[in-house]
Design an enzyme around this catalytic site. Structure first.
Site, PDB file in Angstrom:
ATOM      1  CG  PHE A 109       5.639   6.358  -1.034  1.00 48.03           C
ATOM      2  CD1 PHE A 109       6.486   8.082  -0.898  1.00 48.03           C
ATOM      3  CD2 PHE A 109       6.373   5.171  -0.184  1.00 48.03           C
ATOM      4  CE1 PHE A 109       7.022   8.421   0.447  1.00 48.03           C
ATOM      5  CE2 PHE A 109       6.005   5.476   0.845  1.00 48.03           C
ATOM      6  CZ  PHE A 109       6.985   6.967   1.407  1.00 48.03           C
TER       7      PHE A 109
ATOM      8  CB  ALA B  75      -0.956   0.356   1.294  1.00 47.97           C
ATOM      9  CB  CYS B  76       3.570   2.352   1.833  1.00 51.23           C
ATOM     10  SG  CYS B  76       3.186   2.684   3.621  1.00 51.23           S
ATOM     11  CB  ALA B  77       5.184   0.463  -3.203  1.00 50.46           C
TER      12      ALA B  77
END
Length: 444
Positions: A412, A407-409
């Site tokens: 960003f 999810a963080c990828a």
């Protein structure tokens, strides 16, 4: 009857005002939704109960961590398709009808918020599907309930322990031999190890480290930056962390490289460091733990520990600014499972606090795309070593990490998250910065 998936799809489309962006397979074998792409698999009715008792991001996360909800196909693609329902924020202007429905779906999920008769009927149908009704207990990987003031030393130590003290061997499987747990600095075609080495060297060059200089590494992790700085630049490094497991691992690495006379690794809160001044301070991926209530204290503490003319490199995740909102925000899933009490702020807020503490900010470098590449590399390592990662922790903990990093990828990649290296100085007598006229001598 084998109609659970069509009923769920109808509910979702009623709330969204648009076709369901993914395919659903329910516990009864029924399927519905998008004919292409990844499939969201509800293994049992408990997944629905989790989402009804805690609607929105946290309920979905609990179902995922517990294994009540799984994904067949590309996890990145599925998260990308549902991002608008969970993470993308509404614009400041009047929200569209679809955004309003998405907000309703994310909100409490209660009937009083669903004024549309069709939406109320759909939620009643969901409630019927989810019976029996007892609230499922959160998965054991969830952080314990916390009390008391935010960001006291005791509470911060407990939060850090929840995240980092899950086994150095597990982290080794995810991070690779570098044991660097922050955004790498990539070159086209480079490897994760090369990118992490280049990041460590970039930090050292920005700090203008020289033999014999004193470096304080705040939130030193497993000691990688302190080792690189001592080995390649001849500094005397002090690394501090609140994680005993990290400190033990870092000390072992220091001893094995014969650098114990140049590197001191401590289990210590940054507020307890009293042996300044230092020539340079690095804070790489630590400031996200500080919190809004303590950030000014954090900045002033580092300023006091730095000699006049010394440099600070503050490497920190950021989020975009939004109108009429507090400077820092806590994410439900990340707060419960990943970084308890972690808070993200816009870059402007960080720069302002550093300046209020007496720093002069001299350079800002955004590394957003670099963190997306780093996270995708970590996800690939975790998936390649999945069975061993599960053995070292638990199935739930491994699922936490997979969801969090994937999810963080995407965050960003799509600009919902950023990460910045802020280079600041404590001005010397007469305002002398000690910096060259052309600052960026560290290269592209």
């Amino acid at each position: 009857m084998t109609d659970a998936a069509p009923r769920l799809a109808a509910l979702a489309e009623t709330l969204l005002g648009a076709p369901l962006p993914v395919r659903i397979r329910a516990w009864d074998g029924s399927e519905a939704g998008s004919p292409t792409g990844p499939t969201l698999v509800l293994a049992n009715r408990r997944a629905l109960r989790r989402m009804l008792w805690k609607p929105g991001e946290l309920g979905l996360a609990r179902a995922w961590v517990a294994g009540d909800l799984t994904v067949e196909g590309d996890l990145f693609e599925l998260l990308d398709r549902v991002a608008g329902l969970l993470w993308e924020r509404e614009p400041a202007a009047e929200p569209t009808p679809r955004a309003k429905h998405a907000r309703l779906a994310r909100a409490a999920g209660t009937l009083e918020l669903l004024r549309d008769p069709a939406a109320r009927a759909a939620v009643r149908d969901l409630a019927a599907l989810a019976r029996p009704w007892p609230a499922p207990a959160p998965p054991p990987e969830e952080a314990p309930r916390r009390s008391g003031a935010l960001h006291t030393k005791v509470r911060d130590r407990a939060a850090v322990s929840h995240h980092y003290d899950v086994g150095n061997e597990f982290y080794g499987h995810v991070l690779g031999p570098s044991m660097v747990y922050s955004c790498a600095y990539w070159s086209p075609g480079g490897t994760l190890e090369e990118a992490q080495r280049d990041k460590l060297d970039l930090v050292c060059r920005k700090l203008a480290l020289t033999p014999g200089a004193r470096l304080l590494d705040v939130g030193c992790g497993w000691g990688s930056l302190a080792l690189h700085a001592a080995r390649e630049y001849g500094v005397r490094a002090t690394g501090i962390t609140l994680s005993r497991e990290q400190a033990a691992y870092a000390r072992k690495r220091v001893a094995e490289e014969g650098l114990a006379d140049r590197i001191d690794i401590r289990v210590q809160d940054y507020r307890d460091v009293k042996d300044g001044p230092y020539d340079a301070i690095s804070s790489i991926g630590m400031a996200e733990h500080v919190g809004s209530d303590r950030y000014r204290e954090y900045a002033r503490t580092l300023h006091a520990l730095l000699r006049p003319g010394g440099r600070l490199l503050n490497h920190q995740i950021a989020r975009p600014p939004e109108p009429d909102e507090a400077a820092h925000r806590i994410d439900e899933f990340i707060d419960a499972y990943v970084f308890p009490d972690g808070e993200l702020s816009p870059l402007g807020s960080t720069v302002g606090e550093l300046e209020r503490a007496g720093f002069e900010v001299r350079d800002v470098e955004a590394l957003r795309e670099h963190y997306a590449l780093t996270l995708r590399a970590w996800v690939a390592r975790l998936q390649d070593r999945w069975d061993e990662a599960v053995r070292l922790t638990s199935p739930g903990r491994a699922r936490v990490w997979l969801l969090y990093m994937a999810a963080c990828a995407l965050g960003f990649e799509h600009g919902r998250l950023g990460v910045n290296q802020v280079l600041a100085v404590r001005p010397g007598p007469g305002g002398d910065s000690g910096l060259p006229l052309r600052l960026r001598t560290w290269g592209a």
